[in-house]
Design a protein around this motif. Structure first.
Motif, mmCIF file in Angstrom:
data_model
loop_
_atom_site.group_PDB
_atom_site.id
_atom_site.type_symbol
_atom_site.label_atom_id
_atom_site.label_comp_id
_atom_site.label_asym_id
_atom_site.label_seq_id
_atom_site.Cartn_x
_atom_site.Cartn_y
_atom_site.Cartn_z
ATOM 1 N N PRO A 1 51.210 41.191 68.391
ATOM 2 C CA PRO A 1 50.227 42.207 67.996
ATOM 3 C C PRO A 1 49.481 41.764 66.748
ATOM 4 C CG PRO A 1 52.425 42.922 67.422
ATOM 5 C CD PRO A 1 52.573 41.649 68.198
ATOM 6 N N LEU A 2 48.197 42.061 66.731
ATOM 7 C CA LEU A 2 47.389 41.722 65.569
ATOM 8 C C LEU A 2 47.740 42.670 64.428
ATOM 9 C CD1 LEU A 2 43.928 41.253 67.300
ATOM 10 C CD2 LEU A 2 45.450 39.482 66.463
ATOM 11 N N PRO A 3 47.762 42.174 63.217
ATOM 12 C CA PRO A 3 48.032 43.077 62.104
ATOM 13 C C PRO A 3 46.893 44.065 61.952
ATOM 14 C CG PRO A 3 47.370 40.935 61.293
ATOM 15 C CD PRO A 3 47.537 40.816 62.783
ATOM 16 N N LYS A 4 47.218 45.265 61.537
ATOM 17 C CA LYS A 4 46.221 46.302 61.375
ATOM 18 C C LYS A 4 45.344 45.955 60.178
ATOM 19 C CE LYS A 4 46.038 51.229 61.938
ATOM 20 N NZ LYS A 4 46.786 52.451 61.934
ATOM 21 N N VAL A 5 44.062 45.747 60.429
ATOM 22 C CA VAL A 5 43.155 45.324 59.375
ATOM 23 C C VAL A 5 42.994 46.458 58.364
ATOM 24 C CG1 VAL A 5 40.819 44.545 58.877
ATOM 25 C CG2 VAL A 5 41.963 43.782 60.940
ATOM 26 N N LYS A 6 42.453 47.560 58.791
ATOM 27 C CA LYS A 6 42.326 48.737 57.949
ATOM 28 C C LYS A 6 41.879 49.894 58.823
ATOM 29 C CE LYS A 6 37.545 48.293 56.585
ATOM 30 N NZ LYS A 6 36.582 48.472 55.543
ATOM 31 N N ASP A 7 42.046 51.075 58.318
ATOM 32 C CA ASP A 7 41.570 52.239 59.040
ATOM 33 C C ASP A 7 40.073 52.381 58.795
ATOM 34 O OD1 ASP A 7 44.021 52.934 60.082
ATOM 35 O OD2 ASP A 7 44.571 54.125 58.334
ATOM 36 N N GLU A 8 39.313 52.427 59.883
ATOM 37 C CA GLU A 8 37.867 52.551 59.784
ATOM 38 C C GLU A 8 37.467 54.009 59.865
ATOM 39 O OE1 GLU A 8 35.351 48.931 61.591
ATOM 40 O OE2 GLU A 8 36.562 50.006 63.048
ATOM 41 N N THR A 9 36.516 54.379 59.070
ATOM 42 C CA THR A 9 35.939 55.703 59.216
ATOM 43 C C THR A 9 34.910 55.656 60.333
ATOM 44 O OG1 THR A 9 34.188 55.263 57.600
ATOM 45 C CG2 THR A 9 36.253 56.162 56.739
ATOM 46 N N PHE A 10 34.440 56.812 60.735
ATOM 47 C CA PHE A 10 33.436 56.869 61.800
ATOM 48 C C PHE A 10 32.177 56.125 61.381
ATOM 49 C CE2 PHE A 10 29.696 58.872 63.692
ATOM 50 C CZ PHE A 10 29.966 58.678 65.033
ATOM 51 N N LYS A 11 31.774 56.305 60.131
ATOM 52 C CA LYS A 11 30.560 55.659 59.630
ATOM 53 C C LYS A 11 30.700 54.132 59.639
ATOM 54 C CE LYS A 11 27.657 55.431 55.526
ATOM 55 N NZ LYS A 11 27.503 55.859 54.134
ATOM 56 N N ASP A 12 31.862 53.628 59.173
ATOM 57 C CA ASP A 12 32.083 52.186 59.145
ATOM 58 C C ASP A 12 32.067 51.595 60.554
ATOM 59 O OD1 ASP A 12 32.351 52.287 56.394
ATOM 60 O OD2 ASP A 12 34.547 52.416 56.468
ATOM 61 N N LYS A 13 32.715 52.284 61.489
ATOM 62 C CA LYS A 13 32.761 51.798 62.863
ATOM 63 C C LYS A 13 31.365 51.831 63.500
ATOM 64 C CE LYS A 13 35.235 52.241 67.190
ATOM 65 N NZ LYS A 13 36.295 52.920 67.926
ATOM 66 N N PHE A 14 30.615 52.894 63.224
ATOM 67 C CA PHE A 14 29.260 53.005 63.774
ATOM 68 C C PHE A 14 28.382 51.870 63.261
ATOM 69 C CE2 PHE A 14 24.880 54.583 63.559
ATOM 70 C CZ PHE A 14 24.669 54.880 64.892
ATOM 71 N N ILE A 15 28.470 51.581 61.973
ATOM 72 C CA ILE A 15 27.666 50.500 61.393
ATOM 73 C C ILE A 15 28.074 49.153 61.981
ATOM 74 C CG2 ILE A 15 27.206 49.234 59.248
ATOM 75 C CD1 ILE A 15 27.316 51.989 57.825
ATOM 76 N N ARG A 16 29.382 48.917 62.122
ATOM 77 C CA ARG A 16 29.856 47.653 62.682
ATOM 78 C C ARG A 16 29.387 47.477 64.120
ATOM 79 N NH1 ARG A 16 34.288 46.439 65.718
ATOM 80 N NH2 ARG A 16 35.245 48.466 65.315
ATOM 81 N N LYS A 17 29.526 48.520 64.938
ATOM 82 C CA LYS A 17 29.110 48.438 66.336
ATOM 83 C C LYS A 17 27.591 48.281 66.464
ATOM 84 C CE LYS A 17 32.972 49.081 68.639
ATOM 85 N NZ LYS A 17 33.457 48.181 69.664
ATOM 86 N N THR A 18 26.839 48.920 65.571
ATOM 87 C CA THR A 18 25.388 48.793 65.603
ATOM 88 C C THR A 18 24.962 47.375 65.259
ATOM 89 O OG1 THR A 18 25.134 51.117 65.010
ATOM 90 C CG2 THR A 18 23.228 49.713 64.670
ATOM 91 N N LYS A 19 25.657 46.749 64.320
ATOM 92 C CA LYS A 19 25.345 45.354 63.976
ATOM 93 C C LYS A 19 25.707 44.406 65.113
ATOM 94 C CE LYS A 19 25.717 45.787 58.988
ATOM 95 N NZ LYS A 19 26.503 45.455 57.789
ATOM 96 N N GLU A 20 26.783 44.717 65.848
ATOM 97 C CA GLU A 20 27.190 43.866 66.968
ATOM 98 C C GLU A 20 26.196 43.932 68.119
ATOM 99 O OE1 GLU A 20 31.119 44.970 68.152
ATOM 100 O OE2 GLU A 20 32.032 44.271 66.287
ATOM 101 N N ASN A 21 25.700 45.127 68.426
ATOM 102 C CA ASN A 21 24.760 45.293 69.538
ATOM 103 C C ASN A 21 23.740 46.374 69.171
ATOM 104 O OD1 ASN A 21 23.478 45.286 71.955
ATOM 105 N ND2 ASN A 21 25.259 45.775 73.194
ATOM 106 N N PRO A 22 22.651 45.994 68.512
ATOM 107 C CA PRO A 22 21.698 46.995 68.030
ATOM 108 C C PRO A 22 20.862 47.653 69.127
ATOM 109 C CG PRO A 22 20.882 44.798 67.575
ATOM 110 C CD PRO A 22 22.274 44.641 68.127
ATOM 111 N N PHE A 23 20.865 47.100 70.328
ATOM 112 C CA PHE A 23 20.035 47.660 71.388
ATOM 113 C C PHE A 23 20.599 48.947 71.975
ATOM 114 C CE2 PHE A 23 18.951 43.097 71.497
ATOM 115 C CZ PHE A 23 17.624 43.227 71.115
#
Length: 114
Positions: A34-56
Protein backbone atom coordinates in the motif's frame (compact mmCIF):
# COMPACT_ATOMS: atom_id res chain seq x y z
CA UNK A 1 -18.68 -31.59 39.32
CA UNK A 2 -17.12 -33.20 36.27
CA UNK A 3 -19.44 -31.20 34.01
CA UNK A 4 -18.26 -27.94 35.52
CA UNK A 5 -14.61 -28.71 34.77
CA UNK A 6 -15.35 -29.62 31.14
CA UNK A 7 -17.06 -26.28 30.43
CA UNK A 8 -14.13 -24.45 32.02
CA UNK A 9 -11.72 -26.47 29.88
CA UNK A 10 -13.75 -25.73 26.73
CA UNK A 11 -13.77 -21.96 27.30
CA UNK A 12 -10.04 -21.88 28.01
CA UNK A 13 -9.43 -23.92 24.83
CA UNK A 14 -11.52 -21.52 22.73
CA UNK A 15 -9.56 -18.56 24.11
CA UNK A 16 -6.21 -20.10 23.21
CA UNK A 17 -7.24 -20.98 19.64
CA UNK A 18 -5.40 -18.95 16.98
CA UNK A 19 -7.23 -15.87 15.75
CA UNK A 20 -7.73 -16.06 11.96
CA UNK A 21 -7.64 -12.27 11.54
CA UNK A 22 -6.31 -9.55 13.80
CA UNK A 23 -8.55 -6.50 13.47
CA UNK A 24 -5.97 -4.19 15.04
CA UNK A 25 -3.56 -4.64 12.08
CA UNK A 26 -4.16 -4.28 8.33
CA UNK A 27 -4.20 -7.55 6.41
CA UNK A 28 -0.97 -8.76 4.85
CA UNK A 29 -1.50 -9.49 1.17
CA UNK A 30 1.33 -11.05 -0.76
CA UNK A 31 2.59 -8.82 -3.57
CA UNK A 32 0.62 -5.77 -2.42
CA UNK A 33 2.42 -2.74 -1.06
CA UNK A 34 0.00 0.00 0.00
CA UNK A 35 1.15 3.50 -0.79
CA UNK A 36 1.75 5.68 2.23
CA UNK A 37 -0.96 8.23 2.84
CA UNK A 38 0.37 11.48 1.43
CA UNK A 39 -2.01 13.85 3.19
CA UNK A 40 -5.67 14.51 3.61
CA UNK A 41 -6.88 16.71 0.77
CA UNK A 42 -9.62 19.22 1.17
CA UNK A 43 -12.27 19.56 -1.51
CA UNK A 44 -10.63 22.74 -2.80
CA UNK A 45 -7.16 21.13 -3.02
CA UNK A 46 -8.52 18.09 -4.84
CA UNK A 47 -10.55 20.26 -7.24
CA UNK A 48 -7.49 22.35 -8.10
CA UNK A 49 -5.32 19.25 -8.59
CA UNK A 50 -7.88 17.55 -10.84
CA UNK A 51 -8.41 20.75 -12.83
CA UNK A 52 -4.67 21.02 -13.47
CA UNK A 53 -4.55 17.37 -14.56
CA UNK A 54 -7.40 17.73 -17.07
CA UNK A 55 -8.62 21.31 -17.56
CA UNK A 56 -11.07 20.42 -20.33
CA UNK A 57 -13.54 18.67 -17.99
CA UNK A 58 -14.43 21.78 -15.96
CA UNK A 59 -14.56 23.82 -19.18
CA UNK A 60 -17.03 21.30 -20.64
CA UNK A 61 -19.09 21.31 -17.44
CA UNK A 62 -19.30 25.10 -17.44
CA UNK A 63 -20.24 25.08 -21.12
CA UNK A 64 -22.96 22.51 -20.48
CA UNK A 65 -24.37 24.46 -17.54
CA UNK A 66 -24.22 27.75 -19.47
CA UNK A 67 -26.01 26.33 -22.51
CA UNK A 68 -28.64 24.74 -20.28
CA UNK A 69 -29.32 27.96 -18.38
CA UNK A 70 -29.47 30.02 -21.56
CA UNK A 71 -31.76 27.46 -23.20
CA UNK A 72 -34.11 27.38 -20.23
CA UNK A 73 -34.24 31.18 -20.15
CA UNK A 74 -34.99 31.28 -23.88
CA UNK A 75 -37.70 28.66 -23.43
CA UNK A 76 -39.26 30.67 -20.60
CA UNK A 77 -39.25 33.80 -22.76
CA UNK A 78 -40.92 31.92 -25.61
CA UNK A 79 -37.98 32.01 -28.02
CA UNK A 80 -38.37 28.46 -29.29
CA UNK A 81 -35.73 28.69 -32.02
CA UNK A 82 -33.09 30.02 -29.63
CA UNK A 83 -34.11 27.41 -27.04
CA UNK A 84 -33.66 24.58 -29.55
CA UNK A 85 -30.23 25.86 -30.60
CA UNK A 86 -29.18 26.14 -26.96
CA UNK A 87 -30.25 22.58 -26.22
CA UNK A 88 -28.22 21.38 -29.20
CA UNK A 89 -25.24 23.35 -27.88
CA UNK A 90 -25.78 21.71 -24.49
CA UNK A 91 -25.62 18.25 -26.06
CA UNK A 92 -22.44 19.23 -27.90
CA UNK A 93 -20.92 20.48 -24.62
CA UNK A 94 -21.91 17.26 -22.85
CA UNK A 95 -20.24 15.23 -25.57
CA UNK A 96 -17.13 17.38 -25.28
CA UNK A 97 -17.08 16.74 -21.51
CA UNK A 98 -17.43 12.97 -21.93
CA UNK A 99 -14.62 12.90 -24.51
CA UNK A 100 -12.44 14.97 -22.16
CA UNK A 101 -13.08 12.53 -19.30
CA UNK A 102 -12.24 9.52 -21.48
CA UNK A 103 -9.12 11.26 -22.80
CA UNK A 104 -8.02 12.02 -19.22
CA UNK A 105 -8.51 8.41 -18.15
CA UNK A 106 -6.51 7.12 -21.13
CA UNK A 107 -3.67 9.59 -20.54
CA UNK A 108 -3.55 8.64 -16.84
CA UNK A 109 -3.47 4.92 -17.68
CA UNK A 110 -0.66 5.39 -20.21
CA UNK A 111 1.29 7.59 -17.79
CA UNK A 112 1.15 4.91 -15.06
CA UNK A 113 2.49 2.19 -17.41
CA UNK A 114 5.61 4.22 -18.19
Amino acid sequence: MAAATTTTEQTSESRSAPVPFDFSQPPVIEGFNPLPKVKDETFKDKFIRKTKENPFVPIGCLGTAGALMYGLRSFHQGKTRQSQLSMRARIFAQGFTVVAIIFGVVVTAVKRKE
